[in-house]
Design an enzyme around this catalytic site. Sequence first.
Site, PDB file in Angstrom:
ATOM      1  CB  SER A 151     149.384  13.738 -28.052  1.00 53.76           C
ATOM      2  OG  SER A 151     148.039  13.284 -28.029  1.00 53.76           O
TER       3      SER A 151
ATOM      4  CB  SER B 261     145.943  14.407 -25.999  1.00 48.52           C
ATOM      5  OG  SER B 261     147.148  13.964 -25.430  1.00 48.52           O
TER       6      SER B 261
ATOM      7  CE  LYS C 202     146.619  12.838 -31.290  1.00 49.10           C
ATOM      8  NZ  LYS C 202     146.100  12.895 -29.897  1.00 49.10           N
TER       9      LYS C 202
END
Lengths: 490, 98, 483
Positions: free
Chosen positions: A154, A178, A79
Amino acid sequence: MRPVIEQSAAELARAVGAKEISARDVIEATLAQIDAVDGSVGAYITSLHEMARASALAVDRRIAAGEKMRLAGVPVAVKDNMCLAGTRTTCGSKILGDWIAPYTATAVQRIIEAGGIPVGKSNLDEFAMGSSCENSARGITRNPLALDRVPGGSSGGSAAAVASRQAVVGLGSDTGGSIREPAAFCGVTGFKPTYGRVSRYGLIAFASSLDQIGPLARTVEDAALIYEVMAGHDGMDSTSIDRDVEPAVTAMRSDLRGLRIGIVKEFDTGKLGHEIDALYKRAFADLRKLGADLVDVSLPTAEFGLATYYLIAPAECSSNLARFDGVRYGLRVDGADVGEMYERTRAAGFGPEVKRRILIGTYALSSGYYDAYYVKAQKVRTLIARDFQRAFEECDLIACPAASSPAFGFNAKSDPYSMYLMDYYTIPMSLAGLPALSVPCGSVTGEGAHEPLPMGLQLCGPLFSECALLGAAHAYEQASQHAKEYKLAI
Amino acid sequence: MPSQEIDIRYVAKLARIALTDEEVEVFGRQLGDLLGHVEALSELDTASIAATAQVVESRNVEREDVVSGCLERERVLEMAPQAQGVYFRVPRIIAEET
Amino acid sequence: MTQWESVIGIECHVELKTNSKMFCACPNEFGGEPNTKVCPVCLALPGALPVANKIAIEHMIRAGLAFGAEIPEFSKFDRKNYFYPDMPKDYQISQYAMPLTQGGAVRYWLADGSMKECRLTRIHLEEDTGKSLHAGTTGRIAGSSHSLIDFNRAGVPLMECVSEPELHSADEAIGYLEALKRTFVQLGISDVKMEEGSLRCDANVSIRPAASTELGTKAEIKNMNSFRSVHRAIESEIARQIEIVQSGGRVVQETRGWDEGAGRTHTMRSKEQTHDYRYFPDPDLVPVEVDRELVESIRTALPELPHERFARYRGHLKLTPAQATQLIEDAALGDYFDACVSASGHAQQSANFVLGDLARLANENRMALYDSPVRPEHVGELVRMVESKTINSKIAKDLIARMWAGDGSPAAIVEREGLAQSSDVGTIDPFIDEVLRANEKSVMDFRAGKTNVLGFLVGQVMKASAGKANPRIVQERMREKLG
Ligand SMILES: [Mg+2]
Ligand SMILES: [Zn+2]
């Protein structure tokens, strides 16, 4: 042998370690998949083809030298809020510009040391604030199972990359859901360990007291493997827990006999519509079939989680994001004086959701409001954690939805609060610091969907119950095999 | 819970974010809405409840006072939006704030 | 006319002496090439996290105990949020709600030797900022076109010492500051060098009618870069406030900068621009639970503190305030002096040598006395020989020079070279007779009433005896003979 990109991390690491396949071949196959599909998925902000090839050669050399590595040659999506030395790290924001991280996050470093190979920096809602990946300044990510829908957020980029075979496993960060929500939306497993289990050093902070790195994977076993490699004390993070990490991979089990699983009275799935209600009822029944005792538990203050979270997380973020000021790195928009430079830089660099949260947090901490908002929220946080403690006197794990709906379409949640509601089921666990995961539990037909859309079952346990949690999730996964129902739309 | 009108311009000033008039209006309204939802917390009696700043109660996490490597200056200044010689450069500072 | 009393409180920032910075492993050293002592943590790179320096925390406990402060069981770090370009995170990690030390008092003294006390509100631990150079004009912030930043100092551990408003003159303020400085140096927790920026202070100054107990409106004075400028700034500010009030005006609450050149303070910012620092507990750090055993072991190991030493020197040893102060200024010199006293048994005479001839030699040779070849035992012997009249002061002076040159024990020199002073009349009389014969004119002058020639005649005898005659006996015999 199944195609390389379909294999699990455990299988690949074994095969690479046994020299049945080279890390280079694994990486080439993965990069080819990225080249083939990421144009339509958009999982990655930055792909790391050259670095990944070089790393694969290094892993092959290490294998040749006799080194044993738990993740030998495993392609990993990282990420893009985690630092990886020498790579652009954007946090999905404009404010970092083309900043190249000069150091590597501890969690990522551990993956690399174990032979894992980062193949790309994956998309996210800007600074991990959002539940759809629509808030990224670096473009949107599409759900690989339904390209007209969001992958969740996210950590949507990592979830989409793993689902679309552009990585075997992904690293995500979970502040209020997330990892779990995008895992549910993309039909993979997403695991948030106990707060403090995985070092946050090198994870670009959103809300320090909530942020936690965890894996996204196509199997629970892979999630356990990645967790085990990353977890454990780190002297660079004061909040990292100095406590032994029990082996998770060997904790996999095939039934749930002797386990008491709590069903939360307040999380009445009846409110989610008939189809979703039926899905979760079936999932709970499957848990019982596997030998679990289902018990009713109550989390009376869980419904206050959202309000609590939307004070605490923004308050911390308002301070954490102050450093993006145009002085030392990233974007600068000049001004006549420093003050003007700050204001212009931050106005141009942050997207609306980030600004909104910074403003909420600044307000909640400001003179005259601190006690009424911030301290009040911290006190309610205590109540929520106590509710869980009480519930865990009556059960070993809790089962509930990971999200209230399947993946939604782009621009479907234009009102910020309706987006915030997506985290309703995941936030209470985050506030209490508990380990929690989402595992595929079937699919439903969403509004206007052409294909059935994945849903996730959330399991959560007491602090440090990672092994019990992963073991139970594995039993459910193996018995139900829901991931096999999901079809890629690419 | 306080229910005053939010002075969004003051808050933005503290946060050092320039807002357009439109943003002032939109963010002002959205913040008001959110705080409306947050109002619900006042139902809970928390008078005798301790605040949780961190969920896992660690104490005394300290480093030994030992020096280790620094970043190379060249790499540090490479990051700078503007550098001058061996320094980071910023526009003029209007007022002493410390 | 109204008598005015000034009320002063002082806030000091003092850099702690540690190897590494407060929250990272960069070196804590003064100066060096700009922007070379930085890492992801102290540059506030995205994702970097702080970890507290153990020794810095121990230093705080040391400081607190030295001033009799309370060391709480529990302490934590807060974030003080405000934007400033030399502060990398745009918040400062500080201690707001639960500082590591609370209360206590600084005991200090004035030039006349009077002991005073000023209570401390607190001492808390925080981190320093980087350094801005204001370019384009005079180096001052006003009128500069841009600023250049060096982050080497960012993250250096800093203690902020806040006093109660209990100082009432510039002299008291300096007495207080000197006591702080001496104590920190004595504890080994700071170098306290104002010129290197390791001590910086602000003064809150107000005035009130002498009889009043209410506090007047205060001005906060900044930018003072030496004790001398602190003294000047406070005096100038007190005069300014008295003038305002006496001409019917009101003092406004504001921050004022000290202008060294102009010798006055000027407005920097007024109250309306105060900040909303949004303090909250730093979620990246965990609380400190102060180990009581650690506190006790630090307490036990505390050295004799400057005010204690001052009391001892003044009381038991009866030194003058100036002597006592001079010896305390350099604790190692004080230790040396103490060793001289225990070797000699005579405080005043030891002080005379240590602060007189020996200090002069040390100064001339640019060397600390305690690093010279003169050992305290030697000084002890010398003092004992002077006190017992074994040698006179002239021989003593010569001996000091030879001790400095490395000749070792003065008693041994005296023994070896037969330098001991003689009080034997049989030995002294021949010298006197000789001198009286050779100086007939002086003898006549004396007898004519010019008694001041006696000194000259005695001196001649001393010379003739190579300094060995006891001057008191010489004088007695001389008077008798001149009769
Ligand atoms: Mg301070
Ligand atoms: Zn550093």
